[in-house]
Design an enzyme around this catalytic site. Structure first.
Site, PDB file in Angstrom:
ATOM      1  N   LYS A 185       0.835  -1.203   0.000  1.00 25.14           N
ATOM      2  CA  LYS A 185       0.000   0.000   0.000  1.00 25.14           C
ATOM      3  C   LYS A 185       0.878   1.264   0.000  1.00 25.14           C
ATOM      4  O   LYS A 185       2.092   1.176   0.015  1.00 25.14           O
ATOM      5  CB  LYS A 185      -0.957  -0.020   1.189  1.00 25.14           C
TER       6      LYS A 185
HETATM    7  C1  PLP Z   1      -5.012  -4.718   1.353  1.00 23.92           C
HETATM    8  C2  PLP Z   1      -6.470  -4.587   1.412  1.00 23.92           C
HETATM    9  C3  PLP Z   1      -7.218  -4.953   2.530  1.00 23.92           C
HETATM   10  C4  PLP Z   1      -6.638  -5.707   3.700  1.00 23.92           C
HETATM   11  O1  PLP Z   1      -5.587  -5.080   4.300  1.00 23.92           O
HETATM   12  P1  PLP Z   1      -4.507  -5.954   5.116  1.00 23.92           P
HETATM   13  O2  PLP Z   1      -3.738  -4.901   5.828  1.00 23.92           O
HETATM   14  O3  PLP Z   1      -3.694  -6.689   4.109  1.00 23.92           O
HETATM   15  O4  PLP Z   1      -5.248  -6.850   6.026  1.00 23.92           O
HETATM   16  C5  PLP Z   1      -8.579  -4.692   2.529  1.00 23.92           C
HETATM   17  N1  PLP Z   1      -9.177  -4.135   1.484  1.00 23.92           N
HETATM   18  C6  PLP Z   1      -8.498  -3.780   0.372  1.00 23.92           C
HETATM   19  C7  PLP Z   1      -9.225  -3.129  -0.753  1.00 23.92           C
HETATM   20  C8  PLP Z   1      -7.131  -4.011   0.293  1.00 23.92           C
HETATM   21  O5  PLP Z   1      -6.466  -3.697  -0.816  1.00 23.92           O
END
Ligand code: PLP
Length: 398
Positions: free
Chosen positions: A195
């Site tokens: 992210k």
């Molecule tokens: C990455 C992601 C999540 C989950 O996040 P984590 O930190 O990996 O648990 C939820 N929703 C979306 C759209 C994502 O891209």
């Protein structure tokens, strides 16, 4: 015409690049090391500071840091009071967690379709899927672009639904000038390394509601409180006394992760600027390439883009998406696909979700591909990516 690497030609670059990569520098490493030398490595001052700074950055009244973005979504669903028999409307064009969070609470995810131009959930499709059981909407800011917040807000207000924004892709994005995080009832973030900013694993929920905030705090720490005002029992027992007053989980973030998050938060505007530069460059390069469709943006969204997606117009190309993907890989540009429609997974298929449920999402899925986008990409790297896309699109042009 240039010979494709997959057919024996020279690749556009020698070193492989991937669709995403974190930026962690010496400053970040120092920040983490300092916490590791301190008395608190979890539940310490950095988590508090991180919550304060994230609330400040997003303009929300409250922020709760937690162990990951999935935990953030689970806490939001718990705070919304979602339970068995409830329905939660979300998009299939997302990571599975956006739907799983409803299942964690015994509720049923309902998939609304997406807009063919922006790939975000279509408010009209949300409206069409509302039933007396609908409790909440989990709207995902796909690729970082804000959903149509005003329209979704109006629908949620009309039907008394909780508006949860899954902004795992969208930290740094603004909607009509206001930061994502301050607009929905609750906004969930992820700080996974793919992210925009990272704390290793990590997540957060922001809210303007004091009541939801209290529930979020309880949900992420066992349902246990130390606050006299929340207890029913006997605070006079002594200073050690605490009570579990609801069901909760251990979803806390550690202090050294919060230190990394704080350090990353300080670089977010710089990351956003570089991501936007690359997006603009890609958009200019691809707008007139036959066979390549670019994602459209709504004017309300000042997007901190997490993913750059090209969509193949397969009627204008002689190859399949798989052939294009493999050809990119042979040029040493490793792409990824975001996402397989969530209800196609066996887990959902076995629960009765059928293919064909969301035709727009399935149509978009058939042609999409995420190409490299991260702040550390150099101009030479992005030139290589553009070169590879154009070379392959040109080779397979009808
Ligand atoms: C990455 C992601 C999540 C989950 O996040 P984590 O930190 O990996 O648990 C939820 N929703 C979306 C759209 C994502 O891209």
């Amino acid at each position: 015409m240039e010979e494709l690497a997959i057919l024996g030609g020279r690749p556009v670059r020698d070193r492989k690049i991937f669709y995403g990569r974190q930026w962690v520098d010496e400053e970040d490493i120092q920040a983490v090391a300092e916490v590791l030398r301190s008395p608190y490595i979890t539940c310490g001052p950095k988590v508090e500071e991180g919550e304060r700074k994230l609330a400040e950055y997003t303009g929300a009244r409250h922020a709760v840091l937690c162990s990951n973005g999935t935990a953030a979504l689970h806490c939001a669903c718990l705070a919304a009071g979602i339970g068995p028999g409830d329905e939660v409307i979300t998009t299939p064009m997302t990571f599975a967690a956006s739907a799983n969070c409803a299942v964690y609470c015994g509720a049923t995810p309902v998939f609304a379709d997406i807009d063919l131009q922006t790939y975000n959930i279509d408010p009209e499709s949300i409206r069409a899927h509302i039933t007396p059981r609908t409790k909440a909407v989990v709207a995902v800011d796909f690729t970082g672009q804000a959903v149509k917040i005003q329209e979704i807000r109006a629908i949620c207000d009309q039907y008394g639904l909780v508006f949860i924004e899954d902004a795992a892709h969208a930290i740094g994005t603004r909607y009509n000038g206001r930061p994502v995080g301050s607009l929905a009832d609750m906004t969930c973030f992820s700080f996974h390394p793919v992210k925009t900013i990272t704390s290793g694993e990590g997540g957060a929920i922001t809210t303007n509601s004091d009541q939801l905030y209290k529930r979020l705090v309880l949900a992420h720490t066992h349902g246990i409180t130390h606050e006299d005002s929340l207890m029913e029992g006997a605070p006079h027992e002594g200073p050690w006394y605490y009570e579990q007053i609801s069901m909760g989980f251990n979803y806390r973030m550690t202090d050294f992760q919060a230190a990394l998050l704080l350090s990353q938060l300080g670089k977010l505007e710089q990351f956003k600027k570089r991501r936007q530069e690359i997006v603009d460059k890609y958009n200019r390069a691809f707008q007139d390439v036959p066979g390549i469709i670019i994602q459209q943006e709504i004017p309300e969204s000042d997007t901190c883009r997490h993913l750059y997606i090209i969509r193949l117009d397969l009627e204008k190309l002689t190859c399949t998406r798989r052939q294009f993907f493999d050809a990119m890989s042979a040029e040493n540009v490793q792409c990824q696909i975001h996402y397989v429609p969530v209800y196609w997974f066996p887990f959902y298929e076995h629960r009765g979700y059928a293919k064909g449920l969301c035709p727009n999402a399935e149509k978009v899925y058939a042609g999409i591909m995420s190409i490299p986008l991260y702040p550390m990409l150099s101009d030479a790297d992005t030139d290589d990516v553009i070169h590879a896309v154009k070379k392959i699109a040109d080779y397979y042009a009808r």
